[in-house]
Each structure stands twice: as C-alpha cells, then as structure tokens.
Design an enzyme around this catalytic site. Structure first.
Site, short mmCIF file in Angstrom:
data_model
loop_
_atom_site.label_atom_id
_atom_site.label_comp_id
_atom_site.label_asym_id
_atom_site.label_seq_id
_atom_site.Cartn_x
_atom_site.Cartn_y
_atom_site.Cartn_z
N PHE A 155 -29.18 -33.55 48.33
CA PHE A 155 -30.42 -34.31 48.19
C PHE A 155 -30.34 -35.34 47.06
CE2 PHE A 155 -32.54 -30.73 50.46
CZ PHE A 155 -33.18 -31.47 51.43
N SER B 77 -32.50 -20.24 50.41
CA SER B 77 -31.79 -20.49 51.67
C SER B 77 -32.05 -19.41 52.70
CB SER B 77 -30.28 -20.62 51.41
OG SER B 77 -30.01 -21.74 50.60
N ALA C 252 -36.24 -23.18 42.90
CA ALA C 252 -36.54 -24.60 42.97
C ALA C 252 -35.86 -25.22 44.18
CB ALA C 252 -36.06 -25.29 41.70
N SER D 154 -27.10 -29.26 38.79
CA SER D 154 -27.09 -29.75 40.16
C SER D 154 -25.79 -30.50 40.41
CB SER D 154 -28.26 -30.70 40.41
OG SER D 154 -28.11 -31.37 41.64
N LYS E 98 -40.43 -29.26 46.21
CA LYS E 98 -40.03 -30.24 45.20
C LYS E 98 -41.22 -30.95 44.55
CE LYS E 98 -35.44 -31.40 47.04
NZ LYS E 98 -34.67 -31.40 45.79
N ASN F 151 -26.87 -22.09 40.08
CA ASN F 151 -27.14 -23.18 41.02
C ASN F 151 -26.20 -23.06 42.22
OD1 ASN F 151 -28.12 -25.76 42.01
ND2 ASN F 151 -28.57 -26.29 39.89
N ASN G 140 -32.50 -28.10 34.26
CA ASN G 140 -31.45 -28.11 35.27
C ASN G 140 -30.35 -29.09 34.87
OD1 ASN G 140 -29.86 -28.15 37.55
ND2 ASN G 140 -31.43 -28.99 38.90
#
Length: 363
Positions: free
Chosen positions: A112, A319, A61, A173, A65, A245, A170
């Site tokens: 973000f 990444s 994810a 984050s 988005k 995460n 989630n």
C-alpha cells in the site's frame, strides 16, 4: 450481523479485487451503529501500559486506516483496535494493484505504501468518538516525500496522542522507501525521545491522560539490531513493543508461487513462525520491563496461545479476518478460556513468556 453472514458473503467478497472488497467492508462497518459486545470472561482481562483490556485480542493497524469504523470493530469483541497508519499529509500510496490474497497460504501481500487520508481527517474522526467506550490506538508514520521524517512523527503525536489510548510508532513498514532504516539506534533514540516529549507536552496542555507510546518493529532484523532497539525502547520509556510488522522474506513453502514474487510485505499464516521467534527473542531481552504485543499469523486459539507463551501480553490480527471473518475473534477467546480452564489458570499472566527460550530456538 456481518459476522454471522460472513460465510455467505466471503465468495462474493473474494470474487472482487482485494482492495475493493476491503474498502466496501470498511464502508459498511462505518455505517453500522455502535453496539456493545458481550461481556468477556474475567480471566481474559489484561493489565498493560496503564490500561485494563477486557481481552487480549486486538485488531492490527492497516484494516481501518482512516479511523472510520473503530466502534463497529470493537463491537465484534476485540479487546482493542488500532487504526491507521496515519501520515501528516494525505497521500495516495503506491499504484494499484497493491494487495494480493494468497488463499492456499492463508496469507496476504500488500504494498500500500501508507496510503492515508491525512492527519486532519483522522484527527477529526477520532475527536468525534471522544468519550465512547473501548480502547483505541493509532499507528503513525511519515510521508514518503517528507524531508524531515522525524518532524512527521512529532506532528502526528502532537495531534493524535490526546485523542487515543496509545500511539504506535511505525518504523517497520517495508513499503515506504527507507522507513526501516529508522530502526537504526541513533535515529531511533532521537525519534523516541521527541515523540515521548511531544506526547507529554500535548497531555499537559489539555490535561488529558497520557497516551502510551508503542514501537512496532520488523521481523527481518538481526539479533544485534534487536538488542539495540530493545535497549533504546527501555531507555526512552516506551510503554510496549509491537512484534512484528510484515516480512519481505518469502518462505520456500509458499503454495501460491505465481503471487509470491509480488513486491510488498507478507502477512498471515506464513509469517507466524518468524514473527513468533522474533517475539520470543524480544521477550528474552526485555522480560517484564515492557509488555509485548504479538502480531503475525494469529488465526486460531492455538496460535494465540503460542504467542502468549512466547512473551505476548496482548495480541493483534488482521490477515486472518480475510479468510475467517470477524467470528474468529470469539473463537480465539473461547479457545483461550478453555485452555486456561484445562490448566487451572485464573489469568493469562502466568503464561506470558513461559516458553520464550524454547520458541526462540525453533527454526
């Protein structure tokens, strides 16, 4: 085409602000017609939470988005794609700049803050791709200003579960204030109970197959907290755990010292060790009761193989694409097949978790 051209495009993309480059990439992918990827070697197939994955390499994810490019991304050879994170109401996220490349570390820092087009937009896009091939899931969260965050997760589940193969809850984050607090046992128990019940009701209402419910956890939790999370996930019949995460830690070995102090979650190569230890610790607690999705620093066939040895049935990356491009997917798959061939294996199942004890001890 983008995969083959990436070595030529990379200097231009990396000359742009990281978020602008990313948005251009997603926009370009959204305009590409769907294409069927080459068939995978049958030895790469994985059975997990009621689905048969053609290969274990998934997209994490955060890349797509808004669910704009799932089919184009599947065309690069991913075994599955996770879109989102999605929150009920559109929100802009944190102020820019909010994403930073650390090229010498092969890493990214982002803050973000779950910027999202919102539930209505993402639901419409997922509905539009209904019936197309490929395993697609969605990552859900809560609005920053939500008074009742549990209700946000329930709302997302009710709308999106009938449209996807899996929903990832989630609660890990680092960029939404207080969100990681939801990993506490009492709240998590209530949250997962409500999400599972909502998924069941939505499926029954329209007669669709039940989406799997996955839970994504942080790499920075204590082992006592992990004990509670694993027990709660098993009790509430979550179908898989996603480990992990991004991290708020900053390893001392980071070379990009000028950027290391930026607030946000660190991902990429420096996350590999910590996330793999957490993955191994999780496997030691759940064993075969829950499949695990290994995330964090997967940038080669070797790191993918290590994640599987630590307990991952499935993998995700993101990444590494910033530095290696989409051709990395095929490179990892070929490397896994070669490793299986050298060990005389016909599937990855026998590798899952076989070195979890040793990898959990590595510091």
């Amino acid at each position: 085409m983008i995969g083959a051209l990436f070595p030529l495009l990379r200097p231009a993309l990396h000359g742009l602000d990281a978020e602008h480059a990313h948005n251009l990439t997603v926009r370009a992918l959204s305009l590409m017609p769907p294409r069927t990827p080459p068939a995978d070697d049958s030895r790469l197939a994985v059975e997990a939470f009621g689905r048969r994955f053609p290969n274990p390499v998934g997209l994490a994810a955060g890349f797509d988005k808004g669910a704009q490019a799932a089919d184009a991304l599947l065309g690069f050879g991913f075994g599955f794609v996770e879109v989102g994170g999605v929150v009920p109401k559109p929100q802009p996220g944190n102020p820019r700049p909010r994403v930073f490349r650390l090229p010498r570390d092969r890493a990214v820092i982002n803050r973000f803050g779950l910027n999202s087009a919102g539930l209505d937009v993402v639901a419409d896009r997922l509905r539009a791709r209904a019936g197309r091939p490929g395993i697609v899931g969605v990552n859900i969260g809560a609005n920053k200003e939500a008074v009742d965050r549990l209700a946000d997760y329930v709302a997302c589940t009710g709308r999106l579960a009938p449209l996807v193969d899996f929903v990832t809850v989630n609660v890990s984050s680092p960029n939404t204030p207080g969100l990681r607090d939801l990993q506490g046992e009492a709240f998590l128990d209530d949250l997962l109970a409500r999400v599972v019940a909502t998924r069941d009701a939505a499926s029954a209402r329209i007669g669709s197959e039940k989406a799997a419910i996955l839970l994504k956890i942080a790499p920075d939790i204590t082992l006592d907290a992990l004990d509670a999370i694993c027990a709660t996930a098993v009790r509430r019949r979550v179908q898989a755990l996603v480990v992990s995460n991004t991290t708020v830690a900053r390893p001392a070995f980071l070379a990009e010292t000028a950027l290391a102090g930026e607030t946000g979650g660190l991902s990429g190569r420096p996350l590999f060790s910590a996330s793999t230890r957490m993955l191994a610790e999780t496997y030691l607690r759940v064993g075969d009761r829950l499949p695990l999705v290994g995330v964090g620093g997967v940038d080669s066939a070797e790191t993918a193989w290590t994640k599987i040895r630590a307990g991952a049935s499935l993998l995700q990356l993101y990444s590494a694409l910033v530095y290696e491009g989409p051709g990395l997917v095929g490179t990892i798959k070929r490397g896994l097949v070669e490793r299986m061939r050298s060990e005389g294996l016909t599937s990855l199942a026998g590798v899952v978790g076989r070195d979890a004890k040793a990898l959990a001890r590595e510091a």
